[in-house]
Motif scaffolding. Structure first.
Motif, PDB file in Angstrom:
ATOM      1  N   UNK A  23       0.879  -1.146   0.050  1.00 34.13           N
ATOM      2  CA  UNK A  23      -0.167   0.018   0.134  1.00 34.13           C
ATOM      3  C   UNK A  23       1.037   1.354   0.178  1.00 34.13           C
ATOM      4  N   UNK A  24       1.931   1.083   0.607  1.00 37.58           N
ATOM      5  CA  UNK A  24       2.876   2.366   0.833  1.00 37.58           C
ATOM      6  C   UNK A  24       3.577   2.515  -0.437  1.00 37.58           C
ATOM      7  N   UNK A  25       3.859   1.313  -1.062  1.00 37.49           N
ATOM      8  CA  UNK A  25       4.439   1.330  -2.525  1.00 37.49           C
ATOM      9  C   UNK A  25       3.461   2.042  -3.481  1.00 37.49           C
ATOM     10  N   UNK A  26       2.177   1.801  -3.540  1.00 39.46           N
ATOM     11  CA  UNK A  26       1.208   2.147  -4.485  1.00 39.46           C
ATOM     12  C   UNK A  26       1.391   3.666  -4.258  1.00 39.46           C
ATOM     13  N   UNK A  29       4.110   5.706  -5.672  1.00 37.94           N
ATOM     14  CA  UNK A  29       4.019   5.790  -6.977  1.00 37.94           C
ATOM     15  C   UNK A  29       2.961   6.878  -7.540  1.00 37.94           C
ATOM     16  N   UNK A  30       1.779   6.612  -7.065  1.00 35.89           N
ATOM     17  CA  UNK A  30       0.784   7.721  -7.135  1.00 35.89           C
ATOM     18  C   UNK A  30       1.175   9.080  -7.041  1.00 35.89           C
ATOM     19  N   UNK A  31       1.774   9.229  -5.897  1.00 34.91           N
ATOM     20  CA  UNK A  31       2.351  10.563  -5.629  1.00 34.91           C
ATOM     21  C   UNK A  31       3.388  11.216  -6.530  1.00 34.91           C
ATOM     22  N   UNK A  32       4.298  10.202  -6.816  1.00 37.75           N
ATOM     23  CA  UNK A  32       5.383  10.473  -8.103  1.00 37.75           C
ATOM     24  C   UNK A  32       4.627  10.899  -9.295  1.00 37.75           C
ATOM     25  N   UNK A  33       3.769  10.220  -9.878  1.00 39.05           N
ATOM     26  CA  UNK A  33       3.050  10.718 -10.904  1.00 39.05           C
ATOM     27  C   UNK A  33       2.233  11.842 -10.829  1.00 39.05           C
ATOM     28  N   UNK A  34       1.517  11.979  -9.734  1.00 39.20           N
ATOM     29  CA  UNK A  34       0.927  13.460  -9.549  1.00 39.20           C
ATOM     30  C   UNK A  34       2.028  14.653  -9.297  1.00 39.20           C
ATOM     31  N   UNK A 102      -9.262   9.165 -13.418  1.00 36.77           N
ATOM     32  CA  UNK A 102      -9.462   8.064 -13.768  1.00 36.77           C
ATOM     33  C   UNK A 102      -8.203   7.053 -13.174  1.00 36.77           C
ATOM     34  N   UNK A 103      -6.856   7.502 -13.150  1.00 29.44           N
ATOM     35  CA  UNK A 103      -5.830   6.747 -12.687  1.00 29.44           C
ATOM     36  C   UNK A 103      -5.969   6.873 -11.195  1.00 29.44           C
ATOM     37  N   UNK A 104      -6.386   7.989 -10.470  1.00 26.83           N
ATOM     38  CA  UNK A 104      -6.496   8.004  -8.993  1.00 26.83           C
ATOM     39  C   UNK A 104      -7.363   7.010  -8.702  1.00 26.83           C
ATOM     40  N   UNK A 105      -8.681   6.940  -9.215  1.00 28.50           N
ATOM     41  CA  UNK A 105      -9.819   6.213  -8.890  1.00 28.50           C
ATOM     42  C   UNK A 105      -9.421   4.773  -8.926  1.00 28.50           C
ATOM     43  N   UNK A 106      -8.567   4.364  -9.963  1.00 31.16           N
ATOM     44  CA  UNK A 106      -8.072   2.959 -10.323  1.00 31.16           C
ATOM     45  C   UNK A 106      -7.042   2.651  -9.267  1.00 31.16           C
ATOM     46  N   UNK A 107      -6.318   3.610  -8.675  1.00 33.37           N
ATOM     47  CA  UNK A 107      -5.151   3.270  -7.779  1.00 33.37           C
ATOM     48  C   UNK A 107      -5.975   3.411  -6.140  1.00 33.37           C
ATOM     49  N   UNK A 149       5.253  -2.665 -12.376  1.00 30.15           N
ATOM     50  CA  UNK A 149       4.842  -2.074 -13.373  1.00 30.15           C
ATOM     51  C   UNK A 149       4.388  -0.679 -13.362  1.00 30.15           C
ATOM     52  N   UNK A 150       3.666  -0.500 -12.147  1.00 31.50           N
ATOM     53  CA  UNK A 150       3.346   0.818 -11.976  1.00 31.50           C
ATOM     54  C   UNK A 150       4.607   1.913 -11.835  1.00 31.50           C
ATOM     55  N   UNK A 151       5.514   1.273 -10.899  1.00 31.43           N
ATOM     56  CA  UNK A 151       6.785   2.158 -10.760  1.00 31.43           C
ATOM     57  C   UNK A 151       7.623   2.441 -11.812  1.00 31.43           C
ATOM     58  N   UNK A 152       7.742   1.581 -12.851  1.00 35.10           N
ATOM     59  CA  UNK A 152       8.314   1.860 -13.983  1.00 35.10           C
ATOM     60  C   UNK A 152       7.728   2.665 -14.933  1.00 35.10           C
TER      61      UNK A 152
END
Length: 185
Positions: A23-26, A29-34, A102-107, A149-152
């Motif tokens: 969960x922390x890893x997810x 990655x979401x924070x990095x993308x944001x 869409x991305x954040x909803x899926x995450x 995959x997400x982090x890549x």
């Protein structure tokens, strides 16, 4: 405490630690993308360095589709309505805010499913479709593969953001730490 109880307790503790780390890893990655996407304008989100290379917009669609499929369908048992081909052929302009939604909803849904995983569930086998046919993995394996995959792609989005913004890129800093010249993620 007997050996069986101790082993069960250890198994539960390991599963809880794994889920917490996943969960922390997810979230990381979401924070990095944001962080990266937040610095781009609408045109930059759909920019591609050359034909045949995905835009940030395509990557956001792809990640949302992958997270929905892997967590919502493969692990969560929901319907698989993914349009993988469409994730890569879309040329926009879907607004940046909609792509992020869409991305954040899926995450967010992926995080909800992660929070429910037990030691028994982590060890269960899942079957799912890939481009090259059917695959079979444990739930734990699906989680690890999905987060890798997400982090890549998060790093790819960050790289594309930096390519476009050059010196204008705003480096992330841990809270309370002043920026260092030329450093940061």
């Amino acid at each position: 405490m007997g050996e069986a109880t101790g082993a069960t307790g250890d198994r539960v503790a390991v599963a809880e630690d794994f889920v917490a780390e996943a969960r922390a890893s997810l979230e990381a990655a979401v924070a990095l993308i944001r962080h990266g996407v937040g610095q781009l304008d609408a045109e930059q989100v759909w920019w591609r360095p050359r034909e045949g290379v995905n835009s940030v917009g395509n990557l956001l669609l792809h990640l949302a589709g992958n997270l929905r499929q892997r967590f919502g369908s493969v692990i969560g048992g929901g319907p698989d309505d993914r349009d993988r081909f469409g994730e890569f052929t879309e040329r926009g302009p879907i607004p940046k805010e909609e792509l992020l939604r869409r991305f954040e909803e899926a995450a967010g849904r992926a995080d909800e499913i992660l929070a429910t995983l037990t030691p028994d569930r982590l060890g269960r086998t899942c079957r799912f479709q890939l481009l090259a046919g059917e695959a079979e993995k444990s739930v734990l394996g699906v989680v690890i593969q999905s987060l890798t995959h997400l982090h890549g792609h998060a790093q790819e989005i960050l790289h594309m953001t930096r390519m476009q913004l050059g010196e204008g890129y705003d480096f992330r800093q841990p809270s309370g730490v002043p920026p260092e010249p030329g450093g940061g993620a």
